[in-house]
Design an enzyme around this catalytic site. Structure first.
Site, mmCIF file in Angstrom:
data_model
loop_
_atom_site.group_PDB
_atom_site.id
_atom_site.type_symbol
_atom_site.label_atom_id
_atom_site.label_comp_id
_atom_site.label_asym_id
_atom_site.label_seq_id
_atom_site.Cartn_x
_atom_site.Cartn_y
_atom_site.Cartn_z
ATOM 1 N N TYR A 1 1.007 -1.301 -0.136
ATOM 2 C CA TYR A 1 0.104 -0.058 -0.107
ATOM 3 C C TYR A 1 0.692 1.266 0.128
ATOM 4 C CZ TYR A 1 -4.474 -2.560 0.602
ATOM 5 O OH TYR A 1 -5.363 -3.430 0.403
ATOM 6 N N GLU B 1 -7.371 -27.694 5.444
ATOM 7 C CA GLU B 1 -6.776 -26.764 4.324
ATOM 8 C C GLU B 1 -7.366 -25.290 4.537
ATOM 9 O OE1 GLU B 1 -7.611 -26.211 -0.464
ATOM 10 O OE2 GLU B 1 -7.929 -28.252 0.492
ATOM 11 N N ASP C 1 -8.706 -30.901 0.488
ATOM 12 C CA ASP C 1 -9.423 -31.307 -0.741
ATOM 13 C C ASP C 1 -8.849 -32.363 -1.491
ATOM 14 O OD1 ASP C 1 -11.701 -29.318 0.019
ATOM 15 O OD2 ASP C 1 -10.944 -27.949 -1.517
#
Length: 406
Positions: free
Chosen positions: A152, A242, A294
Site C-alpha cells: 500500500y 486446508e 480437498d
C-alpha cells in the site's frame, strides 16, 4: 466412537499437560540469544550497505547498475506459475501467500542477473532497491512492517508502476533475501498473519505476552513463531485443515474437545508462521500431525507444502518442513466407498496434477492416489455433508484409529 474406544497415539497419556520452554531461559542463554540477534542484524545492515555502495560505484563510473544473485532452480517452473494463477482466480479458498507451490525438495541453484539497462527488469530492479531500503530502515530501528503495508505504501503516483499486485512485493522480498543470503523474515518485512490455531494450547512470547488458543474462533498464529519461548498443551495430536470454512465447522462440532487435538488452518497455502508452528508442535512436543485437504490437485499441493516444503523458500526448508505430516484425507481412493459425487478435473487441474506427479518425493502410495484422482475430484465439504458432526464423530477418529493415512 465414544471416548473409551478412542486410542490416543502411543506414548501419550490422556489429559497430561505437555510444557516446553524454547529455549530453557537462563541468563547465559538469554544473553547469547540476544547477542546472536544483534550480530545477525548488523550483518544484514552491512550487506545492504555493501550492495548499495557497489550500485553507486557502477553509476559513478557511467554504467547502468545491475545486481546478481543465486536462487533455487526447479524442474517444474510451470507448476509455480499455475499455482499463482489459481490463487488469483480462487482467492477465498486458496489464499495467496509468499509460498505458493511445492517443487523439488533440493533444487539446484541458478544465477540471476537483474539489469537496470534491460527494459524487462528495470522495474524489478527498482522494486528490489525499494525493498532493500525498507529493510535497512527497519533493521536499524529494530521495527517490523508487513508486506501488505509495503504494498500500500507503493500505491502512489511515483511508485505504483513498481508493484502491480501483492505478488510483486512478495517476490521482491524473496529476491532480496536471496541477494543478501538470508531468510525472508530476517528482513523484518513480514507476511500478514492469517493462520489460526484452536484448542488447549497456550503460547508464551519473548515479550511475555500469552496467546490462548482456546478462545472462540481460534487465535491468530503469531507472525514470528521463533519468538515463542514456552508452549503448554494437553492435546494429543495436531489436525491441520486446508480451509477456514472447514476449520470453523469443526470448531462448532467441538472437534478439539472430542479428539483432544490442536486444530490449525493456513487458510489455503500456508504462510511461514503456520508452517513453523506445525513443525514446532511436531518436533518439540512430539505430537503426531494429520492434514485434511480437498481431494483435488491443489489440496494435495497444499499438503505437500507442509510435508516437503516449497520451491520459493527451499533454502529455509530446515526451518519450515515437517516431514512427519500424515495425509489423513480426503483421499481419492475413499470417495467411491463414501458415496461422494465427484466433479471432473479441469484442464488446469490436470496440468497441476501432472506437475505434482513428476516431483522426486512422490512415492507409490502418493502416485496411486493421484492416478485415482484423474477420475474426479471432491471437496472436504462433500464428506462433511453426510450428517451433522460426521467428520468429528466418525470420519476423523476412525481413520486415525485405523492408521488410515499416507
Amino acid at each position: 466412537m465414544n471416548e473409551e474406544e478412542y486410542r490416543f497415539p502411543e506414548g501419550i497419556s490422556k489429559n497430561k499437560e505437555i510444557k516446553i520452554d524454547i529455549p530453557v531461559v537462563d541468563n547465559t542463554e538469554s544473553s547469547e540469544a540476544e547477542s546472536f540477534v544483534i550480530v545477525l542484524r548488523a550483518r544484514l545492515i552491512s550487506r545492504i550497505e555493501s550492495v548499495t555502495s557497489t550500485i553507486i560505484q557502477q553509476i559513478c563510473s557511467g554504467q547502468l547498475p545491475k545486481i546478481s544473485y543465486s536462487e533455487p532452480q526447479n524442474f517444474a517452473r510451470m507448476d509455480t506459475q499455475t499455482s499463482s494463477q489459481n490463487e488469483s482466480s480462487n482467492a477465498e479458498l486458496r489464499s495467496s501467500s509468499e509460498e505458493q507451490s511445492d517443487e523439488e525438495t533440493e533444487p539446484t541453484e541458478k544465477k540471476v542477473v537483474t539489469n537496470f539497462a534491460a527494459s524487462r527488469s528495470k522495474e524489478k530492479f527498482a522494486l528490489m532497491m525499494t525493498v532493500m531500503a525498507t529493510a535497512h530502515r527497519l533493521l536499524i530501528t529494530k521495527t517490523t512492517a508487513t508486506r501488505r503495508s509495503l504494498y500500500y505504501d507503493l500505491k502512489t503516483e511515483k511508485t505504483s508502476s513498481l508493484s502491480l499486485g501483492q505478488g510483486h512485493v512478495d517476490r521482491a522480498v524473496n529476491h532480496v533475501a536471496n541477494l543478501l543470503n538470508c531468510a525472508p523474515w530476517e528482513l523484518n518485512i513480514l507476511p500478514t498473519s492469517k493462520g489460526l490455531a484452536a484448542g488447549e494450547l497456550t503460547l508464551t512470547l519473548i515479550d511475555n505476552r500469552s496467546i490462548d488458543c482456546s478462545v472462540p474462533g481460534g487465535a491468530l498464529i503469531p507472525q514470528i513463531v521463533s519468538n515463542v519461548t514456552s508452549v503448554r498443551t494437553t492435546a494429543k495430536m495436531v489436525l491441520v485443515v486446508e480451509k477456514d470454512a472447514v476449520f470453523q465447522k469443526l470448531l462448532e462440532d467441538d472437534c478439539t474437545g472430542s479428539l483432544n487435538c490442536i486444530l490449525l488452518t493456513g487458510k489455503g497455502y500456508p504462510d511461514v508462521a503456520t508452517r513453523m508452528l506445525v513443525k514446532l508442535l511436531a518436533e518439540k512436543l512430539g505430537l503426531p500431525v494429520y492434514v485434511v485437504v480437498d481431494a483435488d490437485p491443489f489440496g494435495v499441493d497444499i499438503m505437500c507444502v507442509y510435508r516437503f516444503g516449497s520451491a520459493t523458500l527451499s533454502k529455509e526448508n530446515e526451518s519450515l518442513v515437517c516431514s512427519s505430516v500424515r495425509w489423513l484425507g480426503i483421499l481419492p481412493s475413499e470417495l467411491h466407498c463414501l458415496g461422494v459425487n465427484t466433479l471432473p478435473l479441469t484442464e488446469f487441474d490436470r496440468s497441476k496434477l501432472a506437475a505434482i506427479e513428476t516431483r522426486p518425493y512422490m512415492t507409490d502410495s502418493f502416485l496411486k492416489e493421484l492416478e485415482i484422482m484423474r477420475k474426479g475430484k471432491a471437496e472436504i465439504e462433500s464428506v462433511s455433508s453426510f450428517s451433522r458432526k460426521f467428520l468429528t464423530s466418525t470420519y476423523l477418529p476412525c481413520k486415525i484409529k485405523g492408521h488410515d493415512y499416507i
